[in-house]
Design a protein around this motif. Structure first.
Motif, mmCIF file in Angstrom:
data_model
loop_
_atom_site.group_PDB
_atom_site.id
_atom_site.type_symbol
_atom_site.label_atom_id
_atom_site.label_comp_id
_atom_site.label_asym_id
_atom_site.label_seq_id
_atom_site.Cartn_x
_atom_site.Cartn_y
_atom_site.Cartn_z
ATOM 1 N N LEU A 231 0.812 -1.212 0.000
ATOM 2 C CA LEU A 231 0.000 0.000 0.000
ATOM 3 C C LEU A 231 0.854 1.275 0.000
ATOM 4 C CD1 LEU A 231 -2.775 1.301 0.051
ATOM 5 C CD2 LEU A 231 -2.772 1.082 2.553
ATOM 6 N N PRO A 232 1.909 1.387 0.817
ATOM 7 C CA PRO A 232 2.741 2.604 0.778
ATOM 8 C C PRO A 232 3.372 2.876 -0.590
ATOM 9 C CG PRO A 232 3.131 1.424 2.818
ATOM 10 C CD PRO A 232 2.302 0.518 1.952
ATOM 11 N N PRO A 233 3.993 1.875 -1.257
ATOM 12 C CA PRO A 233 4.495 2.151 -2.619
ATOM 13 C C PRO A 233 3.389 2.554 -3.578
ATOM 14 C CG PRO A 233 5.448 0.126 -1.772
ATOM 15 C CD PRO A 233 4.375 0.521 -0.814
ATOM 16 N N GLY A 234 2.209 1.960 -3.430
ATOM 17 C CA GLY A 234 1.097 2.334 -4.295
ATOM 18 C C GLY A 234 0.700 3.780 -4.118
ATOM 19 N N LEU A 235 0.708 4.260 -2.889
ATOM 20 C CA LEU A 235 0.330 5.644 -2.624
ATOM 21 C C LEU A 235 1.304 6.638 -3.247
ATOM 22 C CD1 LEU A 235 -0.812 5.235 1.081
ATOM 23 C CD2 LEU A 235 -2.238 6.096 -0.784
ATOM 24 N N MET A 236 2.575 6.263 -3.342
ATOM 25 C CA MET A 236 3.560 7.237 -3.830
ATOM 26 C C MET A 236 3.826 7.118 -5.327
ATOM 27 S SD MET A 236 7.431 5.975 -3.022
ATOM 28 C CE MET A 236 8.088 4.548 -3.902
ATOM 29 N N VAL A 237 3.447 6.009 -5.956
ATOM 30 C CA VAL A 237 3.903 5.755 -7.316
ATOM 31 C C VAL A 237 3.370 6.777 -8.321
ATOM 32 C CG1 VAL A 237 2.031 4.155 -7.912
ATOM 33 C CG2 VAL A 237 4.246 3.938 -9.039
ATOM 34 N N ALA A 238 2.132 7.228 -8.127
ATOM 35 C CA ALA A 238 1.549 8.144 -9.107
ATOM 36 C C ALA A 238 2.192 9.517 -9.080
ATOM 37 C CB ALA A 238 0.043 8.276 -8.868
ATOM 38 N N ALA B 150 -3.370 -0.971 -6.537
ATOM 39 C CA ALA B 150 -4.475 -0.293 -7.222
ATOM 40 C C ALA B 150 -5.149 0.727 -6.315
ATOM 41 C CB ALA B 150 -5.496 -1.316 -7.718
ATOM 42 N N VAL B 151 -5.451 0.324 -5.091
ATOM 43 C CA VAL B 151 -6.079 1.247 -4.138
ATOM 44 C C VAL B 151 -5.144 2.411 -3.841
ATOM 45 C CG1 VAL B 151 -6.872 1.488 -1.749
ATOM 46 C CG2 VAL B 151 -7.538 -0.510 -3.091
ATOM 47 N N GLY B 152 -3.862 2.081 -3.625
ATOM 48 C CA GLY B 152 -2.901 3.130 -3.305
ATOM 49 C C GLY B 152 -2.706 4.125 -4.423
ATOM 50 N N VAL B 153 -2.606 3.633 -5.650
ATOM 51 C CA VAL B 153 -2.351 4.545 -6.755
ATOM 52 C C VAL B 153 -3.573 5.417 -7.042
ATOM 53 C CG1 VAL B 153 -3.073 3.086 -8.699
ATOM 54 C CG2 VAL B 153 -1.180 4.678 -8.996
ATOM 55 N N LEU B 154 -4.776 4.885 -6.831
ATOM 56 C CA LEU B 154 -5.977 5.700 -7.008
ATOM 57 C C LEU B 154 -6.038 6.810 -5.957
ATOM 58 C CD1 LEU B 154 -8.741 3.089 -7.913
ATOM 59 C CD2 LEU B 154 -7.834 4.905 -9.377
ATOM 60 N N LEU B 155 -5.788 6.456 -4.708
ATOM 61 C CA LEU B 155 -5.776 7.465 -3.653
ATOM 62 C C LEU B 155 -4.651 8.467 -3.870
ATOM 63 C CD1 LEU B 155 -6.479 5.312 -0.459
ATOM 64 C CD2 LEU B 155 -8.029 6.904 -1.593
ATOM 65 N N GLY B 156 -3.472 7.943 -4.222
ATOM 66 C CA GLY B 156 -2.325 8.828 -4.436
ATOM 67 C C GLY B 156 -2.511 9.764 -5.610
ATOM 68 N N GLY B 157 -3.266 9.331 -6.597
ATOM 69 C CA GLY B 157 -3.522 10.201 -7.735
ATOM 70 C C GLY B 157 -4.640 11.192 -7.490
ATOM 71 N N ALA B 158 -5.608 10.820 -6.649
ATOM 72 C CA ALA B 158 -6.751 11.697 -6.410
ATOM 73 C C ALA B 158 -6.486 12.756 -5.355
ATOM 74 C CB ALA B 158 -7.960 10.859 -5.996
ATOM 75 N N VAL B 159 -5.727 12.395 -4.324
ATOM 76 C CA VAL B 159 -5.508 13.319 -3.206
ATOM 77 C C VAL B 159 -4.906 14.657 -3.637
ATOM 78 C CG1 VAL B 159 -4.094 13.667 -1.129
ATOM 79 C CG2 VAL B 159 -5.448 11.591 -1.385
ATOM 80 N N PRO C 59 2.967 10.633 -0.338
ATOM 81 C CA PRO C 59 4.031 9.979 0.437
ATOM 82 C C PRO C 59 3.783 10.013 1.938
ATOM 83 C CG PRO C 59 4.982 11.371 -1.263
ATOM 84 C CD PRO C 59 3.511 11.669 -1.235
ATOM 85 N N LEU C 60 3.194 11.107 2.432
ATOM 86 C CA LEU C 60 2.880 11.168 3.860
ATOM 87 C C LEU C 60 1.853 10.105 4.242
ATOM 88 C CD1 LEU C 60 2.708 14.980 4.728
ATOM 89 C CD2 LEU C 60 4.390 13.297 5.495
ATOM 90 N N GLU D 29 -0.585 17.773 -11.845
ATOM 91 C CA GLU D 29 -1.618 17.200 -10.982
ATOM 92 C C GLU D 29 -2.582 16.334 -11.777
ATOM 93 O OE1 GLU D 29 0.347 20.344 -8.922
ATOM 94 O OE2 GLU D 29 -0.655 20.343 -10.874
ATOM 95 N N ARG D 30 -3.010 16.832 -12.959
ATOM 96 C CA ARG D 30 -3.898 16.020 -13.797
ATOM 97 C C ARG D 30 -3.172 14.788 -14.319
ATOM 98 N NH1 ARG D 30 -6.847 20.727 -17.475
ATOM 99 N NH2 ARG D 30 -8.037 21.689 -15.766
ATOM 100 N N GLY D 31 -1.895 14.946 -14.613
ATOM 101 C CA GLY D 31 -1.112 13.794 -15.051
ATOM 102 C C GLY D 31 -1.011 12.743 -13.964
ATOM 103 N N SER D 32 -0.868 13.197 -12.702
ATOM 104 C CA SER D 32 -0.832 12.260 -11.582
ATOM 105 C C SER D 32 -2.149 11.501 -11.485
ATOM 106 C CB SER D 32 -0.556 13.023 -10.275
ATOM 107 O OG SER D 32 -0.606 12.155 -9.169
#
Length: 429
Positions: A19-26, A148-157, A173-174, A258-261
């Motif tokens: 989950l942590p790598p997923g959150l930061m990858v985007a 998948a969950v992490g990258v969606l959250l990381g991209g939307a936040v 990342p936080l 931001e839109r690219g993320s």
């Protein structure tokens, strides 16, 4: 402990580990570029992560085989917290380098212990003839779901955070650091491990190199493991090429960082969802293909064809470009997941518990080495000629790796391959 209980714990830890790598990858590449780093500096930062990970894969794998899986996973969570927290506040190239070092240490520490814990536990409950595919498939699916969950959250936040409060791209990342804290707590309580006999530091330090050497000899001396290491290197080249070049490409299509993320988050999440599906379907693919090796070959061919289609549609703009990338990601990650899961099964069937994590780390080392090679060659190629050329080369490498599974010897553990210097892990280890 029952087999069902062990599986639930393994799935939970697998989810929280990724989950942590997923959150930061985007946002990772876009955050670096927003704070002044060029493509070469971004590549160097990623290379530092890969080099550190590759350098520590075998020592940390040997450490897990000596001192236990839980302690090593807990240390990984601590380094993840430190690396992601530093990444969120980094403003200079050297700070991103230090963050890469910390994340590399965390990645090396997390490579293999959870899977080894599950395999050893299942063997202790059902015997060494236990079918590993269903459990490993579910664990792999949870990893993909976490990404998948992490990258969606990381991209939307970043789209929701006002710039005057803090840098939007620094928030994911936080959140990843917070998720790693949860992982630390779960590991300490959900993975029971019997107490190890008291040993001196010198004794531990002597045992780790011995385990590492034995693992290297086993990987180099076995026909099955040699092929699996080469396949892992090919996958590493592909993944590094995708991770390095796709965010910038999607940012161009979307118009802003931001839109690219957010766009990358959606596309990557589709890929990770396909990866979870591929993990679940891997046992069926192996059954239909006639063996795990043939199933892995099918996955590699699908993966190569999808990357080729990504290269062929690199000139598309706007929505067609995004749709083409999304479809390519679906097939690519599904194929990669099928191959990876079946390779993992063959790998675990070819080793004993005494060197299981060390050999798993050898595989991860091969993957990281492939990533370093791609970053130093295909990254330069992309900077000079565009992303399409790099993706074509990566497609060819993966297609060639499918030949590794032709006439694959049947994996099996021999008594001579065991490491006599180390005690066998108990079923709850």
């Amino acid at each position: 402990m029952t087999a069902r209980s062990a599986l639930r714990r393994y799935m939970l830890v697998s989810f929280l580990t990724w989950l942590p790598p997923g959150l930061m990858v985007a946002c990772m590449v876009l955050l670096m570029t927003e704070r002044g780093l060029g493509l070469v500096e971004v590549g160097l930062s990623v290379t530092v992560f890969s080099v550190v990970t590759a350098s520590l894969e075998l020592p940390t794998g040997g450490l897990a085989d000596v001192v236990g899986r839980r302690a090593v996973l807990a240390c990984s969570a601590v380094f993840t917290v430190a690396g992601l927290a530093l990444m969120s506040v980094s403003t200079a190239f050297w700070m991103f380098l230090v963050s890469g070092v910390l994340k590399g240490i965390a990645r090396a520490l997390s490579s293999g212990p959870a899977t080894s814990w599950y395999v050893d536990t299942l063997h202790g409950i059902e015997g060494e003839g236990a079918d590993l595919k269903p459990g490993l498939a579910r664990g792999g699916a949870m990893e993909s779901v976490a990404l998948a969950v992490g990258v969606l959250l990381g991209g939307a936040v970043p789209m929701l955070v006002p710039p005057e409060v803090m840098t939007p791209l620094a928030v994911p990342p936080l959140l990843g650091a917070g998720a790693a804290v949860v992982l630390l707590v779960v590991v300490m309580f959900a993975l029971p491990e019997p107490a190890h006999a008291r040993r001196s530091l010198g004794g531990v330090l002597r045992e780790v190199p011995a385990t590492v050497v034995a693992g290297i000899r086993l990987a180099a001396g076995g026909a099955v493991l040699r092929r699996l290491m080469a396949a892992a290197a090919a996958s590493g080249m592909l993944l590094m090429t995708i991770e390095l070049l796709t965010p910038g490409r999607l940012a161009e299509l979307a118009g802003t960082a931001e839109r690219g993320s957010a766009a990358y988050a959606v596309v990557a999440a589709l890929g990770y969802a396909a990866s979870a599906t591929g993990s679940v379907l891997a046992p069926r693919v192996a059954r239909l293909a006639g063996s795990s090796a043939r199933g892995a070959m099918v996955g590699a061919v699908l993966c190569a064809l999808s990357v080729g289609s990504l290269a062929a549609t690199a000139g598309l703009d706007g929505v067609p470009g995004l749709v083409a990338a999304g479809l390519a990601y679906l097939v690519m990650f599904a194929g990669l997941s099928v191959t990876g899961l079946l390779c993992l099964e063959m790998q675990h069937n070819a080793v004993s518990a005494a060197e299981r994590t060390t050999v798993t780390s050898t595989s991860s080392l091969s993957l990281q080495a492939g990533g370093v090679l791609a970053n130093s060659t295909l990254g330069v190629l992309a900077a000079q000629t565009g992303a399409s050329a790099a993706w074509w080369v990566a497609s060819g490498v993966v297609l060639a790796s499918a030949l590794l599974f032709v006439a694959m010897p049947r994996p099996g553990v021999t008594r001579s391959s065991r490491v006599p210097a180390l005690p066998e892990r108990s079923c709850s280890g």
